[in-house]
Design a protein around this motif. Structure first.
Motif, PDB file in Angstrom:
ATOM      1  N   ALA A  19       0.829  -1.212   0.000  1.00 19.09           N
ATOM      2  CA  ALA A  19       0.000   0.000   0.000  1.00 19.09           C
ATOM      3  C   ALA A  19       0.864   1.263   0.000  1.00 19.09           C
ATOM      4  N   TYR A  20       1.998   1.202   0.640  1.00 19.34           N
ATOM      5  CA  TYR A  20       2.958   2.310   0.659  1.00 19.34           C
ATOM      6  C   TYR A  20       4.256   1.815   0.041  1.00 19.34           C
ATOM      7  N   PRO A  21       4.967   2.667  -0.683  1.00 17.07           N
ATOM      8  CA  PRO A  21       6.166   2.182  -1.396  1.00 17.07           C
ATOM      9  C   PRO A  21       7.299   1.718  -0.484  1.00 17.07           C
ATOM     10  N   ARG A  22       7.410   2.328   0.708  1.00 17.39           N
ATOM     11  CA  ARG A  22       8.491   1.966   1.629  1.00 17.39           C
ATOM     12  C   ARG A  22       7.961   1.949   3.061  1.00 17.39           C
ATOM     13  N   PHE A  23       8.635   1.220   3.913  1.00 20.34           N
ATOM     14  CA  PHE A  23       8.266   1.174   5.328  1.00 20.34           C
ATOM     15  C   PHE A  23       8.258   2.582   5.928  1.00 20.34           C
ATOM     16  N   GLU A  61      -3.654  -6.867   4.387  1.00 18.54           N
ATOM     17  CA  GLU A  61      -3.796  -5.739   5.294  1.00 18.54           C
ATOM     18  C   GLU A  61      -2.837  -4.598   4.951  1.00 18.54           C
ATOM     19  N   PHE A  62      -1.724  -4.923   4.305  1.00 19.80           N
ATOM     20  CA  PHE A  62      -0.684  -3.936   4.032  1.00 19.80           C
ATOM     21  C   PHE A  62      -0.473  -3.698   2.537  1.00 19.80           C
ATOM     22  N   SER A  63      -1.403  -4.123   1.728  1.00 20.80           N
ATOM     23  CA  SER A  63      -1.197  -3.992   0.286  1.00 20.80           C
ATOM     24  C   SER A  63      -2.500  -3.638  -0.409  1.00 20.80           C
ATOM     25  N   ARG A  64      -2.442  -3.605  -1.723  1.00 20.28           N
ATOM     26  CA  ARG A  64      -3.630  -3.359  -2.529  1.00 20.28           C
ATOM     27  C   ARG A  64      -3.493  -4.130  -3.830  1.00 20.28           C
ATOM     28  N   ILE A  65      -4.624  -4.384  -4.448  1.00 20.37           N
ATOM     29  CA  ILE A  65      -4.644  -5.067  -5.741  1.00 20.37           C
ATOM     30  C   ILE A  65      -4.492  -4.017  -6.827  1.00 20.37           C
ATOM     31  N   ILE A  66      -3.595  -4.265  -7.770  1.00 20.05           N
ATOM     32  CA  ILE A  66      -3.423  -3.327  -8.880  1.00 20.05           C
ATOM     33  C   ILE A  66      -3.930  -3.905 -10.205  1.00 20.05           C
ATOM     34  N   CYS A  67      -4.174  -5.211 -10.224  1.00 17.32           N
ATOM     35  CA  CYS A  67      -4.687  -5.822 -11.452  1.00 17.32           C
ATOM     36  C   CYS A  67      -5.384  -7.142 -11.126  1.00 17.32           C
ATOM     37  N   MET A  84      -9.265 -10.818 -20.071  1.00 13.05           N
ATOM     38  CA  MET A  84      -9.691  -9.474 -19.721  1.00 13.05           C
ATOM     39  C   MET A  84      -8.987  -9.092 -18.426  1.00 13.05           C
ATOM     40  N   SER A  85      -8.429  -7.881 -18.383  1.00 18.68           N
ATOM     41  CA  SER A  85      -7.759  -7.409 -17.174  1.00 18.68           C
ATOM     42  C   SER A  85      -8.413  -6.130 -16.681  1.00 18.68           C
ATOM     43  N   PHE A  86      -8.488  -6.027 -15.365  1.00 14.55           N
ATOM     44  CA  PHE A  86      -8.990  -4.833 -14.701  1.00 14.55           C
ATOM     45  C   PHE A  86      -7.804  -4.218 -13.969  1.00 14.55           C
ATOM     46  N   SER A  87      -7.433  -3.011 -14.350  1.00  7.37           N
ATOM     47  CA  SER A  87      -6.278  -2.354 -13.755  1.00  7.37           C
ATOM     48  C   SER A  87      -6.574  -0.867 -13.631  1.00  7.37           C
ATOM     49  N   GLN A  88      -6.568  -0.380 -12.408  1.00  6.90           N
ATOM     50  CA  GLN A  88      -6.813   1.034 -12.140  1.00  6.90           C
ATOM     51  C   GLN A  88      -6.019   1.440 -10.912  1.00  6.90           C
ATOM     52  N   ALA A  89      -5.660   2.705 -10.824  1.00  5.33           N
ATOM     53  CA  ALA A  89      -4.957   3.206  -9.638  1.00  5.33           C
ATOM     54  C   ALA A  89      -5.871   3.165  -8.420  1.00  5.33           C
ATOM     55  N   ASP A  90      -7.156   3.377  -8.631  1.00  4.50           N
ATOM     56  CA  ASP A  90      -8.144   3.349  -7.549  1.00  4.50           C
ATOM     57  C   ASP A  90      -8.597   1.903  -7.342  1.00  4.50           C
ATOM     58  N   GLU A  91      -8.134   1.295  -6.243  1.00  5.18           N
ATOM     59  CA  GLU A  91      -8.441  -0.114  -5.990  1.00  5.18           C
ATOM     60  C   GLU A  91      -9.944  -0.361  -5.892  1.00  5.18           C
ATOM     61  N   SER A  92     -10.662   0.540  -5.286  1.00  2.79           N
ATOM     62  CA  SER A  92     -12.105   0.392  -5.156  1.00  2.79           C
ATOM     63  C   SER A  92     -12.777   0.325  -6.522  1.00  2.79           C
TER      64      SER A  92
END
Length: 194
Positions: A19-23, A61-67, A84-92
């Motif tokens: 979810a965040y690039p670095r600790f 808990e610490f990440s998000r789906i990007i695709c 078919m792929s679903f890819s968006q910056a907005d995970e929701s």
């Protein structure tokens, strides 16, 4: 497994990132939660910041789906795989697009099953956790929590290859390579022969 109709399968695969690039970019509360979560997993000589880029992307808990990618077979004269792929910056928004497509499939095709590699233990639970984290409900076709294993509609090559051995892990690449060496003569594509 020859009784499985490929036309009834919905292949699924997800890609995730922390979810965040670095600790160091985590809010303080989340730094403490990360430390509490991984404190027993830390290799000797490493700190929580060292493990974050390695493990956070596979912890819902610490990440998000990007695709999320899905595939299904159609038959004309031959069998074709549609992807078919679903890819968006907005995970929701990504999750909503995926659920909308799956709802449409559910309305028009009964008796289908999810298929993939390690989807029972990773992809499907991860999607469900991220749905809840985004304050979205879990559709019935994804909610396997109270089902017995034989009641779920999942074809998982990882589970089949384990043969009940819960200490064994085989990547999809390794499984495909092993089965490729055993494939009928004349074919050089990576087809899983179940």
């Amino acid at each position: 497994m020859h009784h499985i109709d490929p036309l009834q399968l919905i292949l699924v695969d997800i890609e995730t990132v922390p979810a965040y690039p670095r600790f160091e970019s985590l809010p303080d509360e989340w730094k403490n939660l990360w430390i509490a979560r991984i404190r027993h997993q830390l290799p000797e000589g490493q700190g929580p910041a060292d493990l974050y880029p390695v493990r956070a992307g596979v912890m819902a808990e610490f990440s998000r789906i990007i695709c999320i990618s899905i595939g299904y077979f159609i038959r004309d004269r031959n069998l074709f795989l549609k992807l078919m792929s679903f890819s968006q910056a907005d995970e929701s928004a990504l999750l909503q697009a995926f659920i909308s497509r799956m709802d449409l499939i559910q309305q028009h095709q009964k008796g289908w099953a999810f298929a993939g590699h390690n989807i029972r233990e990773f992809d499907i639970p991860f999607i469900c956790r991220r749905l809840l984290a985004n304050r979205m409900s879990i559709p019935g076709y994804l909610n396997f929590q109270h089902m017995k294993p034989w009641e779920t509609h999942i074809v998982d090559s990882f589970q089949y290859w384990r043969f009940g051995d819960y200490k064994h892990f085989t990547s999809l690449d390794l499984l495909a390579a092993v089965l490729q060496d055993q494939a009928p003569a004349g074919g050089n594509s990576r087809i899983l022969w179940f």
